[in-house]
Design a protein around this motif. Structure first.
Motif, PDB file in Angstrom:
ATOM      1  N   VAL A  73       0.791  -1.062   0.017  1.00 29.41           N
ATOM      2  CA  VAL A  73       0.048   0.072  -0.047  1.00 29.41           C
ATOM      3  C   VAL A  73       0.949   1.137   0.248  1.00 29.41           C
ATOM      4  O   VAL A  73       0.626   2.284  -0.469  1.00 29.41           O
ATOM      5  N   TYR A  74       2.022   1.296   0.693  1.00 29.26           N
ATOM      6  CA  TYR A  74       2.969   2.386   0.823  1.00 29.26           C
ATOM      7  C   TYR A  74       3.448   2.657  -0.517  1.00 29.26           C
ATOM      8  O   TYR A  74       3.456   3.776  -0.847  1.00 29.26           O
ATOM      9  N   LEU A  75       3.900   1.711  -1.036  1.00 31.66           N
ATOM     10  CA  LEU A  75       4.473   1.700  -2.478  1.00 31.66           C
ATOM     11  C   LEU A  75       3.571   2.315  -3.493  1.00 31.66           C
ATOM     12  O   LEU A  75       3.865   3.192  -4.506  1.00 31.66           O
ATOM     13  N   LYS A  76       2.106   1.868  -3.356  1.00 32.66           N
ATOM     14  CA  LYS A  76       1.275   2.408  -4.210  1.00 32.66           C
ATOM     15  C   LYS A  76       1.081   3.836  -4.243  1.00 32.66           C
ATOM     16  O   LYS A  76       0.865   4.692  -4.892  1.00 32.66           O
ATOM     17  N   GLU A  77       1.115   4.171  -2.708  1.00 30.34           N
ATOM     18  CA  GLU A  77       0.788   5.583  -2.449  1.00 30.34           C
ATOM     19  C   GLU A  77       1.747   6.620  -2.845  1.00 30.34           C
ATOM     20  O   GLU A  77       1.841   7.639  -3.333  1.00 30.34           O
ATOM     21  N   GLU A  78       3.208   6.124  -2.809  1.00 34.41           N
ATOM     22  CA  GLU A  78       4.492   6.829  -3.175  1.00 34.41           C
ATOM     23  C   GLU A  78       4.404   6.910  -4.691  1.00 34.41           C
ATOM     24  O   GLU A  78       4.414   7.955  -5.329  1.00 34.41           O
ATOM     25  N   GLU A  79       3.876   5.788  -5.361  1.00 31.80           N
ATOM     26  CA  GLU A  79       3.897   5.824  -6.877  1.00 31.80           C
ATOM     27  C   GLU A  79       2.832   6.716  -7.444  1.00 31.80           C
ATOM     28  O   GLU A  79       2.978   7.767  -8.310  1.00 31.80           O
ATOM     29  N   GLU A  80       1.612   6.685  -6.818  1.00 28.62           N
ATOM     30  CA  GLU A  80       0.668   7.734  -6.800  1.00 28.62           C
ATOM     31  C   GLU A  80       1.061   9.202  -6.735  1.00 28.62           C
ATOM     32  O   GLU A  80       0.745  10.262  -7.585  1.00 28.62           O
ATOM     33  N   LYS A  81       1.670   9.496  -5.501  1.00 19.14           N
ATOM     34  CA  LYS A  81       2.220  10.727  -5.306  1.00 19.14           C
ATOM     35  C   LYS A  81       3.160  11.384  -6.517  1.00 19.14           C
ATOM     36  O   LYS A  81       3.357  12.377  -6.918  1.00 19.14           O
ATOM     37  N   ASN A  82       4.172  10.219  -6.845  1.00 19.33           N
ATOM     38  CA  ASN A  82       5.151  10.656  -7.689  1.00 19.33           C
ATOM     39  C   ASN A  82       4.503  10.962  -9.153  1.00 19.33           C
ATOM     40  O   ASN A  82       4.767  12.025  -9.836  1.00 19.33           O
ATOM     41  N   GLU A  83       3.422  10.259  -9.532  1.00 20.24           N
ATOM     42  CA  GLU A  83       2.830  10.525 -10.782  1.00 20.24           C
ATOM     43  C   GLU A  83       1.970  11.909 -10.515  1.00 20.24           C
ATOM     44  O   GLU A  83       2.082  12.575 -11.689  1.00 20.24           O
ATOM     45  N   LYS A  84       1.559  12.091  -9.464  1.00 25.98           N
ATOM     46  CA  LYS A  84       0.727  13.729  -9.386  1.00 25.98           C
ATOM     47  C   LYS A  84       1.960  14.556  -9.375  1.00 25.98           C
ATOM     48  O   LYS A  84       1.675  15.674  -9.902  1.00 25.98           O
ATOM     49  N   ARG A  85       3.062  14.578  -8.592  1.00 30.55           N
ATOM     50  CA  ARG A  85       4.300  15.494  -8.956  1.00 30.55           C
ATOM     51  C   ARG A  85       4.572  15.559 -10.262  1.00 30.55           C
ATOM     52  O   ARG A  85       4.917  16.726 -10.904  1.00 30.55           O
ATOM     53  N   GLN A  86       4.692  14.579 -11.107  1.00 35.42           N
ATOM     54  CA  GLN A  86       5.085  14.644 -12.453  1.00 35.42           C
ATOM     55  C   GLN A  86       4.206  15.472 -13.266  1.00 35.42           C
ATOM     56  O   GLN A  86       4.553  16.452 -14.075  1.00 35.42           O
ATOM     57  N   LYS A  87       2.691  15.231 -12.911  1.00 31.54           N
ATOM     58  CA  LYS A  87       1.932  15.793 -13.656  1.00 31.54           C
ATOM     59  C   LYS A  87       1.880  17.272 -13.511  1.00 31.54           C
ATOM     60  O   LYS A  87       1.554  18.366 -14.399  1.00 31.54           O
ATOM     61  N   LEU A  88       2.112  17.680 -12.033  1.00 34.92           N
ATOM     62  CA  LEU A  88       2.094  19.164 -11.768  1.00 34.92           C
ATOM     63  C   LEU A  88       3.491  19.727 -12.475  1.00 34.92           C
ATOM     64  O   LEU A  88       3.393  20.908 -12.978  1.00 34.92           O
ATOM     65  N   THR A  89       4.639  18.840 -12.374  1.00 32.90           N
ATOM     66  CA  THR A  89       5.647  19.512 -12.965  1.00 32.90           C
ATOM     67  C   THR A  89       5.687  19.736 -14.455  1.00 32.90           C
ATOM     68  O   THR A  89       5.957  20.694 -15.012  1.00 32.90           O
TER      69      THR A  89
END
Length: 233
Positions: free
Chosen positions: A67-83
């Motif tokens: 679950v933590y890995l999935k959450e980190e992946e989702e956060k990374n995807e959101k950061r990449q989208k914002l960038t």
């Protein structure tokens, strides 16, 4: 919660075995054997509980890590989208600035071209500038010799001419007032066209050959203005 359920299931499954043992060995089993049997059963249950709790905690940790890995992946995807979104906005702003600068340069270039064409198309002035006024030419007039600076009873008179220049000369206070008109004539201003005026208060200076400078009121250093006489119709 899962470990407690499993322990309860094992406990319930062990009860029938305990009952069978008790039924088989009631005539022969004593108190000591009954206590040993209960201890074995409880030891078995404790071992099973320990195994189940360790297994359940391992499974929970594994699931939480996933679950933590999935959450980190989702956060990374959101950061990449914002960038990517910010980069696109910055590129869009730069493009707008470049287009605005290009438009401004084209506009200024067109304006300068129109101004140049307008200047070329303007008609030349028909009238020519009037020639500069001729400077007055002096006349041969006899003036008394200028007294030295150390002499007594003298005054320094400054003539402010129409050209902007200032002429200075020393005279004796006893000199005839006509000497001022002679000096003005010598500089080049005809007495028929020009007159002398005091600075303050402004008044025309009336000169008389029979009166001295002191008698007409010039007793200290004075500034006089050369002005044109008013033309009478």
């Amino acid at each position: 919660m899962a470990s407690r359920g499993v322990v309860g299931i094992f406990f319930l499954s062990a009860l029938p075995l305990l009952c069978l043992e008790l039924r088989r060995g009631i005539p022969e089993v004593g108190i000591k054997d009954f206590i040993l049997l209960c201890g074995r059963i409880f030891l078995l249950l404790a071992i099973l509980t320990l195994i189940i709790s360790v297994t359940a905690s391992w499974l929970n940790s594994f699931k939480s890590s996933e679950v933590y890995l999935k959450e980190e992946e989702e956060k990374n995807e959101k950061r990449q989208k914002l960038t990517r979104k910010k980069q696109q906005e910055i590129q869009g702003e730069k493009g707008n600035e470049d287009s605005a600068l290009e438009h401004a340069s084209q506009t200024s270039f067109r304006t300068s071209n129109r101004e140049a064409a307008r200047r070329r198309s303007l008609p030349k002035p028909l009238t020519k500038a009037p020639p500069p006024a001729e400077q007055p030419t002096g006349k041969e007039v006899d003036l008394p010799e200028e007294p030295p600076e150390t002499a007594e009873e003298i005054v320094t008179i400054a003539l402010r001419c129409l050209s902007g220049s200032v002429q200075r000369r020393r005279f004796f206070k006893s000199s005839s007032s006509q000497v001022l008109f002679d000096w003005m004539m010598k500089i080049g201003y005809d007495t028929s066209l020009y007159s002398l005026f005091t600075s303050f208060p402004r008044r025309a200076l009336e000169l008389d050959r029979g009166l001295s400078l002191e008698e007409i009121g010039i007793t200290v250093d004075t500034v006089l203005n050369v002005e044109e006489k008013e033309q009478s119709h």
